[in-house]
Design a protein around this motif. Structure first.
Motif, mmCIF file in Angstrom:
data_model
loop_
_atom_site.group_PDB
_atom_site.id
_atom_site.type_symbol
_atom_site.label_atom_id
_atom_site.label_comp_id
_atom_site.label_asym_id
_atom_site.label_seq_id
_atom_site.Cartn_x
_atom_site.Cartn_y
_atom_site.Cartn_z
ATOM 1 N N LYS A 175 0.780 -1.135 0.012
ATOM 2 C CA LYS A 175 -0.212 -0.053 -0.008
ATOM 3 C C LYS A 175 0.942 1.426 0.005
ATOM 4 O O LYS A 175 0.371 2.226 -0.357
ATOM 5 C CB LYS A 175 -0.979 -0.027 1.085
ATOM 6 N N ASP A 176 2.202 1.061 0.456
ATOM 7 C CA ASP A 176 3.201 2.198 0.452
ATOM 8 C C ASP A 176 3.709 2.692 -0.976
ATOM 9 O O ASP A 176 4.738 3.336 -0.803
ATOM 10 C CB ASP A 176 4.407 1.933 1.462
ATOM 11 N N GLY A 177 3.133 1.771 -2.215
ATOM 12 C CA GLY A 177 3.762 2.113 -3.546
ATOM 13 C C GLY A 177 5.211 1.330 -3.417
ATOM 14 O O GLY A 177 5.712 1.551 -4.605
ATOM 15 N N ASN A 178 5.704 0.556 -2.745
ATOM 16 C CA ASN A 178 6.758 -0.373 -2.866
ATOM 17 C C ASN A 178 6.418 -1.738 -3.236
ATOM 18 O O ASN A 178 5.343 -2.202 -3.203
ATOM 19 C CB ASN A 178 7.681 -0.133 -1.926
ATOM 20 N N ILE A 179 7.434 -2.525 -3.919
ATOM 21 C CA ILE A 179 7.233 -3.894 -4.047
ATOM 22 C C ILE A 179 7.657 -4.811 -2.822
ATOM 23 O O ILE A 179 8.945 -4.517 -2.307
ATOM 24 C CB ILE A 179 7.993 -4.266 -5.311
ATOM 25 N N TRP A 180 7.158 -5.693 -2.180
ATOM 26 C CA TRP A 180 7.676 -6.497 -1.332
ATOM 27 C C TRP A 180 7.892 -8.175 -1.661
ATOM 28 O O TRP A 180 7.191 -8.502 -2.540
ATOM 29 C CB TRP A 180 6.570 -6.462 -0.078
ATOM 30 N N PHE A 181 8.803 -8.368 -1.151
ATOM 31 C CA PHE A 181 8.990 -10.021 -1.654
ATOM 32 C C PHE A 181 9.827 -10.767 -0.652
ATOM 33 O O PHE A 181 10.538 -10.101 0.621
ATOM 34 C CB PHE A 181 9.974 -10.005 -2.937
ATOM 35 N N THR A 182 9.847 -12.047 -0.616
ATOM 36 C CA THR A 182 10.233 -13.028 0.357
ATOM 37 C C THR A 182 11.692 -13.226 -0.238
ATOM 38 O O THR A 182 11.714 -13.611 -1.590
ATOM 39 C CB THR A 182 9.458 -14.243 0.534
ATOM 40 N N ILE A 189 12.497 -10.817 4.588
ATOM 41 C CA ILE A 189 11.573 -9.995 3.915
ATOM 42 C C ILE A 189 12.254 -8.991 3.485
ATOM 43 O O ILE A 189 13.092 -8.236 4.062
ATOM 44 C CB ILE A 189 10.403 -9.710 4.887
ATOM 45 N N ALA A 190 11.972 -8.452 2.154
ATOM 46 C CA ALA A 190 12.456 -7.356 1.553
ATOM 47 C C ALA A 190 11.366 -6.478 0.924
ATOM 48 O O ALA A 190 10.298 -6.847 0.570
ATOM 49 C CB ALA A 190 13.585 -7.662 0.524
ATOM 50 N N THR A 213 1.392 -11.492 0.502
ATOM 51 C CA THR A 213 0.220 -10.685 0.143
ATOM 52 C C THR A 213 -0.127 -9.337 0.979
ATOM 53 O O THR A 213 0.538 -9.124 2.062
ATOM 54 C CB THR A 213 -0.900 -11.568 -0.047
ATOM 55 N N LEU A 214 -0.787 -8.361 0.341
ATOM 56 C CA LEU A 214 -1.161 -7.161 1.199
ATOM 57 C C LEU A 214 -2.384 -7.693 1.720
ATOM 58 O O LEU A 214 -3.377 -8.367 1.421
ATOM 59 C CB LEU A 214 -1.436 -6.144 -0.041
ATOM 60 N N GLY A 215 -2.140 -7.234 3.193
ATOM 61 C CA GLY A 215 -3.331 -7.729 4.072
ATOM 62 C C GLY A 215 -4.651 -6.695 4.296
ATOM 63 O O GLY A 215 -4.163 -5.561 3.536
ATOM 64 N N PRO A 216 -5.456 -7.025 4.692
ATOM 65 C CA PRO A 216 -6.500 -5.950 5.103
ATOM 66 C C PRO A 216 -6.610 -4.640 6.041
ATOM 67 O O PRO A 216 -7.113 -4.203 5.876
ATOM 68 C CB PRO A 216 -7.826 -7.192 5.472
ATOM 69 N N ASP A 217 -5.330 -5.013 6.413
ATOM 70 C CA ASP A 217 -5.091 -4.159 7.406
ATOM 71 C C ASP A 217 -3.966 -3.031 7.073
ATOM 72 O O ASP A 217 -3.217 -2.023 7.746
ATOM 73 C CB ASP A 217 -4.524 -4.527 8.688
ATOM 74 N N GLY A 218 -3.466 -3.059 5.647
ATOM 75 C CA GLY A 218 -2.451 -2.342 5.070
ATOM 76 C C GLY A 218 -1.177 -2.764 5.381
ATOM 77 O O GLY A 218 -0.049 -2.243 4.710
ATOM 78 N N ASN A 219 -0.888 -4.038 5.941
ATOM 79 C CA ASN A 219 0.240 -4.445 6.225
ATOM 80 C C ASN A 219 0.649 -5.598 5.233
ATOM 81 O O ASN A 219 -0.243 -6.137 4.607
ATOM 82 C CB ASN A 219 0.459 -4.975 7.646
ATOM 83 N N ILE A 220 1.925 -6.073 5.183
ATOM 84 C CA ILE A 220 2.312 -7.280 4.380
ATOM 85 C C ILE A 220 2.365 -8.385 5.334
ATOM 86 O O ILE A 220 2.953 -8.403 6.227
ATOM 87 C CB ILE A 220 3.650 -6.725 3.751
ATOM 88 N N TRP A 221 1.751 -9.523 4.694
ATOM 89 C CA TRP A 221 1.653 -10.808 5.311
ATOM 90 C C TRP A 221 2.178 -11.949 4.647
ATOM 91 O O TRP A 221 2.080 -11.687 3.419
ATOM 92 C CB TRP A 221 0.136 -11.206 5.630
ATOM 93 N N GLY A 231 3.713 -14.416 8.923
ATOM 94 C CA GLY A 231 4.366 -13.224 9.463
ATOM 95 C C GLY A 231 3.506 -12.116 8.998
ATOM 96 O O GLY A 231 2.941 -12.135 7.900
ATOM 97 N N ARG A 232 3.664 -11.206 9.688
ATOM 98 C CA ARG A 232 3.143 -9.753 9.282
ATOM 99 C C ARG A 232 4.228 -8.720 9.541
ATOM 100 O O ARG A 232 5.016 -8.669 10.631
ATOM 101 C CB ARG A 232 1.940 -9.409 10.169
ATOM 102 N N ILE A 233 4.436 -7.728 8.492
ATOM 103 C CA ILE A 233 5.510 -6.611 8.717
ATOM 104 C C ILE A 233 4.589 -5.355 8.269
ATOM 105 O O ILE A 233 4.067 -5.483 7.039
ATOM 106 C CB ILE A 233 6.586 -7.109 7.711
ATOM 107 N N THR A 234 5.103 -4.617 9.099
ATOM 108 C CA THR A 234 4.226 -3.120 8.657
ATOM 109 C C THR A 234 5.120 -2.378 7.711
ATOM 110 O O THR A 234 6.236 -2.921 7.490
ATOM 111 C CB THR A 234 4.189 -2.329 10.195
ATOM 112 N N PRO A 235 4.587 -1.172 7.142
ATOM 113 C CA PRO A 235 5.500 -0.748 6.107
ATOM 114 C C PRO A 235 6.799 -0.051 6.588
ATOM 115 O O PRO A 235 7.640 0.096 5.917
ATOM 116 C CB PRO A 235 4.620 0.503 5.849
#
Length: 329
Positions: A175-182, A189-190, A213-221, A231-235
């Motif tokens: 949601k922060d406009g970036n790409i997240w990956f494992t 987590i990157a 995936t992007l979670g319903p709370d705006g965090n990455i799961w 796992g859950r990681i905040t922006p």
């Protein structure tokens, strides 16, 4: 290369088995017509159907919420299609792990394939980025790639000091406009900015982060396939971890359901699991025998759909809040 597949296979498939699941879910399985096809990635298409890859079958499949199935053979032999996503152009885009290509198929079955610039890159996870481009991981060359719908590709290396390679696996748009990956190889987590700048966070050694995936709370799961955790990681990089279904748990695919929870496939327990954003877990048995549950997605009917690689089926769990019409099918 452009190819129109004229002789596609249309099969009206009836569920082989309906398995009652505690908590109100019901698993229903639809068999693929070709044996040992190994369905893997799955996504909801722009046409309201579910689209999925067949890793060994060399096909892209489409199934309606009523269970009617169509298959489209990929022009390249033994392409090894793995992950799939809907693109900004209304087509389906997928990785060809074995053929070292990115493929595109229209909702009517017209293919175009894009060879990657470097040999044996191993394209794996793929997603639509916040910038309107396709982003995918190159598992064998330790890079993240960006591709326009016209086929222009730019690759960004994933930094590491070794000795263990990153081996990137899953990828998701934040949601922060970036790409997240494992990074399954070195348990990280990157986050990558659209310009290619990478920030990495360590998990426990050999935790095996997999799908994301992007979670319903705006965090990455994300799933941790060897640690038995979600796992859950905040922006800003704060990590929380939640245990899943016991000592044999091995979560793989993950998606947000229509009920606002996280749903995941569990290779170790032969189940599908549901996790609330607060970390509460419930497991759903999906049938006997080793099924090797793989990809998972929220369907347009409000249900959860998933692939079973070993069982050679595409399946669904009916959620209590799904439409009355979908429950009849």
């Amino acid at each position: 290369m452009r190819a129109r597949i004229g002789g596609f296979v249309f099969v009206a498939v009836f569920a082989l088995m309906a398995t009652a699941c505690s908590g109100g879910g019901v698993a229903k399985h639809y068999a693929l017509p070709q044996k040992h096809s190994q369905p893997a990635g799955i996504t909801t298409g722009p046409d309201g159907d579910l689209w999925f890859t067949q890793f060994s079958g060399g096909r892209i499949g489409r199934i309606s919420t009523a269970g009617q199935m169509v298959e489209y053979p990929i022009p390249t032999n033994r392409a090894g299609p793995f992950d799939i996503t809907t693109g900004p152009d209304g087509n389906l885009w997928f990785t060809e792990f074995s053929a070292n290509k990115i493929g595109r198929v229209t909702p009517t079955g017209e293919f175009k394939e894009f060879p990657l610039p470097n040999e044996k890159s191993g394209p794996y996870g793929i997603t639509l980025g916040p910038d309107g481009n396709l982003w995918f991981v190159l598992q064998k060359s330790d890079r993240i790639a960006r591709m326009t719908v016209d086929g222009d590709i730019k690759e960004f290396p994933v930094p590491y000091k070794g000795p263990q390679r990153p081996s990137p696996w899953g990828v998701a748009a934040g949601k922060d406009g970036n790409i997240w990956f494992t990074q399954q190889g070195n348990s990280q987590i990157a986050r990558m900015t659209p310009s290619g700048e990478v920030t990495q966070w360590d998990l426990a050694d050999k935790s095996g982060p997999a799908d994301i995936t992007l979670g319903p709370d705006g965090n990455i799961w994300f799933t941790e396939i060897y640690a038995g955790k979600i796992g859950r990681i905040t922006p800003d990089g704060q990590i929380s971890e939640f245990a899943t279904g016991g000592k044999n748990s091995s979560p793989k695919g993950i998606a947000v359901g229509s009920d606002g929870n996280l749903w995941y496939t569990d290779l170790g327990t032969n189940r599908v699991g549901r996790m609330t954003p607060e970390g509460q877990v419930k497991d759903y048995p999906i049938g006997g025998g080793y099924r090797q549950v793989q990809g998972i997605v929220a369907g347009p009917d409000g249900n959860v759909w998933f692939t079973e690689t070993h069982a050679n089926t595409v399946s669904r769990i009916t959620l209590p809040n799904a439409s009355a019409e979908s429950k009849k099918k």
